[in-house]
Design a protein around this motif. Sequence first.
Motif, short mmCIF file in Angstrom:
data_model
loop_
_atom_site.label_atom_id
_atom_site.label_comp_id
_atom_site.label_asym_id
_atom_site.label_seq_id
_atom_site.Cartn_x
_atom_site.Cartn_y
_atom_site.Cartn_z
N ARG A 147 0.79 -1.65 0.07
CA ARG A 147 0.20 -0.02 -0.25
C ARG A 147 0.99 0.87 -0.22
O ARG A 147 0.24 2.37 0.52
CB ARG A 147 -0.85 0.06 0.81
N TYR A 190 -0.84 2.38 -3.80
CA TYR A 190 -2.21 2.81 -3.23
C TYR A 190 -2.69 2.68 -1.92
O TYR A 190 -2.85 1.09 -1.82
CB TYR A 190 -2.82 1.36 -4.82
N GLY A 191 -3.27 3.97 -1.70
CA GLY A 191 -3.72 3.14 -0.55
C GLY A 191 -2.72 3.98 0.60
O GLY A 191 -3.34 4.47 1.91
N TYR A 232 -2.13 7.55 -3.03
CA TYR A 232 -2.48 7.78 -4.23
C TYR A 232 -4.20 7.04 -3.30
O TYR A 232 -3.90 6.19 -2.87
CB TYR A 232 -2.25 6.92 -5.25
N GLU A 233 -5.22 7.28 -3.47
CA GLU A 233 -6.30 7.15 -2.91
C GLU A 233 -6.90 8.10 -2.74
O GLU A 233 -8.45 8.62 -2.50
CB GLU A 233 -5.79 6.62 -1.46
N HIS A 279 -10.56 8.78 -0.86
CA HIS A 279 -10.12 9.58 -0.06
C HIS A 279 -11.14 10.78 1.37
O HIS A 279 -11.01 11.71 0.05
CB HIS A 279 -8.41 9.30 1.38
N ARG A 283 -3.32 11.52 -1.30
CA ARG A 283 -4.18 12.32 -0.24
C ARG A 283 -3.18 13.24 0.55
O ARG A 283 -1.72 13.33 1.39
CB ARG A 283 -3.77 10.75 1.43
N THR A 294 -6.93 3.17 5.21
CA THR A 294 -7.26 3.35 3.67
C THR A 294 -8.81 3.25 4.44
O THR A 294 -9.45 3.19 5.15
CB THR A 294 -7.58 1.43 3.16
#
Length: 501
Positions: A33, A36-37, A40-41, A44, A53, A363
């Motif tokens: 993660r 992704y997570g 970059y999410e 969110h 984020r 997440t």
Amino acid sequence: MSTKKASMIVEKDFKVSEVDKRIYGSFVEHLGRAVYGGIYEPDHPEADENGFRKDVIELVKEIDVPLIRYPGGNFVSGYNWEDGVGPKEDRPRRLELAWRTIETNELGTNEFVDWAKLVNAEVNMAVNLGTRGIEEARNLLEYCNHPSGTYYSDLRISHGYKEPHKIKTWCLGNEMDGPWQIGHKTAHEYGRLANETAKVMKLVDPSIELVACGSSHRKMPTFADWEATVLDHTYENVEFISLHQYYGNRSNDVANYLALPLEMDDFIKSVISIADYIKAKKHSKKTINLSFDEWNVWYHSNAADRKIEPWTIAPPQLEDIYNFEDALLVGSMLITLLKHADRVKIACMAQLVNVIAPIMTETGGPAWKQTIFYPYMHASKYGRGVVLNPIVSSPKYDSKDFTDVPVLDTTAVYNEENEELTIFAVNRDLDDRLLLECDIRNFEGYKVVEHIVLENDDLKQVNTATSQAVAPHNNGDATNDNGRVTATLPKLSWNVIRLKK
């Protein structure tokens, strides 16, 4: 509890080297993660218009990370960079063989460069010398750095990036000595490929700096021979050789664990010796520097990682939850890097978010600081300037694998421009505080402005999304009386003593 004594003399003229700010670099790989997570999410609540984020951005900016290695790591040895550029809806999903996941390619080169700008960092780009080679490396460099008027530079422009990315630092593959590596090579095979790739890349952009792969870690059976062979091939066309090292307290022996930076110190000296041997052999005037582009604690997540279901997207891999003793070790590893600032010009804590990282996220939920966040942040913020070579007298101890381990692990950094002197110090003693007496009479008119301490009675204490149980305070007792600094370093503590004129 008794008090032991240690002393040091700090002189302006006893210099190691100016710190290259890239020594405080980090690493983001397409692994677990981290991307992704992590950075970059899009779904969110804290995501910006590009899906990044904002809470993570703020934490990275707090550390002041100057350089970030990307996109791998083992990942890069099977990566087609072309998959990660252009319209997102056209990007392929791939089986990612290094970590046996599915890579969506939703985030690629341009998006990462965008993100790096948001956190005020440069990109240290790695090229795939596992499944690919000279042609793909040259094309990626042209895509990133050439202004316009050629196929790949115009392709970048068509993707919405008129200005070149001007990426200065490039890694020629990753851990190519490792049998686990996709496209693993012998030292001669890799050395030849790396050299020919370096020559072509410097024809495209002569301003870049290149890092050749050293050994994956010091205990590799090919260590030393690998470095010598690779540098024999690449010496005149690269600027750096890489080092990688992770540590863990698997035997739960704290005294031995905290002594491991002595091994790291020896590793650095060994690689310097090899590089200088090749310099002598080639009668070269050029000096090869070191890029310690993977270093950290990594062992907590090993059991969990064996249970990961293959072919999932961004599973929670390598998510070490760090405790207080890990923060002490990281502090000493940072001190070790600084002691060699004359040759270690780049270093990358591996990694930055979620994957063996100082920053963790949930997440859809919060982001928070792991224990190791603090020494990393303190070194990056206050360790800019010239590393000095203090004369240190310290009590010593013996452990399972080491003799004469100094209880006091320390260095000092002088920032002449800001008229600041910073002393970084770890007290390794399991039972006793350490009374440090420091002679800084050479620094007339300097006063203690802060003595930051990271301490905790529980070596296994961790931080969570809801609790910062391991966090520094600035109630240290350092004082300066006519150029004699005295400070109590609590048992098992990380200390930052900041002085200003």
